[in-house]
Design an enzyme around this catalytic site. Structure first.
Site, short mmCIF file in Angstrom:
data_model
loop_
_atom_site.label_atom_id
_atom_site.label_comp_id
_atom_site.label_asym_id
_atom_site.label_seq_id
_atom_site.Cartn_x
_atom_site.Cartn_y
_atom_site.Cartn_z
N GLY A 120 0.81 -1.21 0.00
CA GLY A 120 0.00 0.00 0.00
C GLY A 120 0.84 1.27 0.00
N THR A 121 1.92 1.25 0.74
CA THR A 121 2.76 2.44 0.84
C THR A 121 3.31 2.82 -0.53
OG1 THR A 121 3.34 1.92 3.12
CG2 THR A 121 4.85 3.37 1.93
N ALA A 162 -1.86 -6.84 0.09
CA ALA A 162 -2.29 -8.22 0.34
C ALA A 162 -2.41 -8.57 1.82
CB ALA A 162 -1.32 -9.19 -0.35
N HIS A 163 -1.53 -8.01 2.65
CA HIS A 163 -1.51 -8.50 4.04
C HIS A 163 -2.70 -8.05 4.87
CE1 HIS A 163 0.22 -4.99 6.46
NE2 HIS A 163 0.43 -4.56 5.24
N THR A 182 12.80 -7.51 -10.47
CA THR A 182 12.15 -8.82 -10.55
C THR A 182 10.96 -8.85 -9.60
OG1 THR A 182 14.25 -9.82 -11.13
CG2 THR A 182 12.54 -11.31 -10.32
N CYS A 189 2.03 1.78 12.82
CA CYS A 189 3.23 2.59 13.02
C CYS A 189 3.23 3.23 14.40
CB CYS A 189 3.30 3.70 11.98
SG CYS A 189 2.57 3.25 10.42
C1 LIG Z 1 -5.08 2.80 4.97
C2 LIG Z 1 -3.70 2.27 4.77
N1 LIG Z 1 -2.97 2.70 3.73
C3 LIG Z 1 -1.74 2.23 3.49
C4 LIG Z 1 -1.14 1.31 4.33
C5 LIG Z 1 0.22 0.82 4.03
O1 LIG Z 1 0.17 -0.45 3.44
P1 LIG Z 1 1.46 -1.40 3.44
O2 LIG Z 1 1.61 -1.91 4.82
O3 LIG Z 1 1.11 -2.48 2.46
O4 LIG Z 1 2.61 -0.57 2.97
C6 LIG Z 1 -1.87 0.85 5.45
C7 LIG Z 1 -1.25 -0.12 6.38
O5 LIG Z 1 -1.27 0.05 7.58
C8 LIG Z 1 -3.18 1.34 5.66
O6 LIG Z 1 -3.90 0.93 6.70
#
Ligand SMILES: Cc1ncc(COP(=O)(O)O)c(C=O)c1O
Length: 384
Positions: free
Chosen positions: A71-72, A201-202, A238, A328
């Site tokens: 997501g990040t 995915a997680h 990759t 975090c």
């Molecule tokens: C709303 C939201 N966006 C983005 C992220 C970041 O995702 P990732 O852990 O896959 O980088 C999170 C994860 O805590 C999230 O809750």
């Protein structure tokens, strides 16, 4: 020791069938998907099958789905590529986005390439749509709106169709962080006009460190990671092949079971809310959990006291995993930017409990019993 995991908005356990799919791929498929020989072609075929699965579930075409590290990265990519490649000079977002969005916005603002405006938030964590419209009416150049589908700390949700239509009306691009909702709510980009969408995915029982971004085909952006020609030239390096196999399997399971999962989680979470209200003096809930909120999240707000001060830590000692906010900031429940944005009482103690379909009513009873021990309530003392 018995443990109860109520931190499923931070991450989720791998589904056993996801593990099986990944192990099967690890066992036989070691080819590099970019190689043209048989091993490479077999890996490429599996990878493209995974892309097809994701595209099918979200109503995209396969050329619009790119795998990332999560997501990040997807959020960074959407925001930074929109400014770099699409002429975006203003981003409208909210103060309650995930830090990967907020910190990307700070970096963009520092670069001087785009201006950032924040839409107002109400006491339940919903964006004030009329304010968004006012901002969109301003003549501020090409605009991208970036709003998360569900907030990760309190669960408050936007109406994707409403916001997407508003953006379309004012010719603004729309990015939505669907990390908390992907696999939990149907999302279909062929029906909802979305420019960029991020998934991870997680959060839906897949592996960590892999996600995807949907980029609507009208938005031609350059690579976010320079390197080889992987991901149709959009992300060198990759691919996280085993992770991608796991992601697709997890998404398939999530979609196949969506209604049941929703029913099951809602039932257990609402039972927990009732029990908290019955037994914990002064309990409040942040956000809008029973109306326009994610069914897996319950952000509980406890009155400040000497007993509630170290609540998260004491819950952990008792075998219960929850969070003070996003992963975090877990462990340190001071200063959640989301709770601050709601304008609530910052002296209260916030604990985010978040559920999966693995949680049960028996677990809820266990947690309530421990909470009653940790927070002896005036209500009970009055009975005695
Ligand atoms: C709303 C939201 N966006 C983005 C992220 C970041 O995702 P990732 O852990 O896959 O980088 C999170 C994860 O805590 C999230 O809750």
């Amino acid at each position: 020791m018995k443990r109860v995991f109520l931190d499923n908005a931070a991450t989720t356990a791998l589904h056993p069938e996801v593990i099986d799919a990944m192990v099967e791929a690890m066992d036989g498929r070691y080819g590099n998907p970019s190689s043209i020989h048989a091993e490479g072609r077999a890996a490429r075929a599996a990878l493209e099958q995974a892309r097809k699965t994701v595209a099918r579930f979200i109503g995209a075409s396969i050329g619009e789905v790119f795998f990332t590290s999560g997501g990040t990265e997807s959020n960074n990519m959407a925001l930074k590529c929109a400014v770099r490649d699409l002429g975006v000079v203003r981003i409208i977002s909210s103060p309650t986005e995930h830090h990967c969005v907020l910190h990307s916005l700070e970096a963009i603002e520092r670069s001087g390439k785009a201006r950032i405006d924040f839409v107002n938030i109400d006491a339940k964590g919903h964006i004030v749509v009329s304010h968004l419209e006012t901002l969109l009416q301003q003549d501020a150049g090409k605009t991208l709106v970036s709003l998360m589908h569900s907030n990760n700390e309190i669960g408050s949700m936007i109406d994707l169709d409403e916001i997407a239509a508003l953006c379309q009306r004012y010719n603004a691009l729309f990015h939505t962080d669907t990390v908390q909702t992907m696999g939990f709510f149907p999302i279909n980009v062929s029906q909802t006009p979305i420019s960029f969408l991020s998934g991870s995915a997680h959060k839906f029982h897949g592996p960590k460190g892999v996600g995807f971004i949907y980029i609507n085909k009208e938005n031609i952006v350059r690579p976010f990671v320079d390197g080889g020609s992987q991901e149709r030239n959009m992300r060198g390096g990759t691919e996280n092949f085993y992770g991608i196999i796991g992601l697709a399997k997890a998404l398939q399971i999530a979609y196949d079971n969506m209604d049941n999962t929703r029913r099951q989680i809602t039932e257990v979470r609402n039972y927990f809310a009732e029990q908290l209200q019955q037994y914990i003096e002064g309990i409040l809930f942040n956000g809008d959990p029973f109306e326009r909120g994610h069914y897996k999240v319950l952000s509980a707000s406890f009155p400040a006291s000497s007993k509630s001060d170290l609540l998260l830590l004491n819950l952990d000692v008792e075998g219960i995993s929850a969070s003070g906010g996003s992963a975090c900031s877990s462990g340190a429940d001071a200063g959640s930017h989301v709770i601050a944005a709601l304008g609530g009482d910052m002296t209260r103690i916030t604990v985010r409990f978040s559920f999966s379909d693995l949680n049960t009513r028996e677990e809820v009873d266990f947690v309530i019993e421990k909470l009653r021990k940790l927070l002896p309530a005036a209500k009970e003392m009055a009975i005695v």
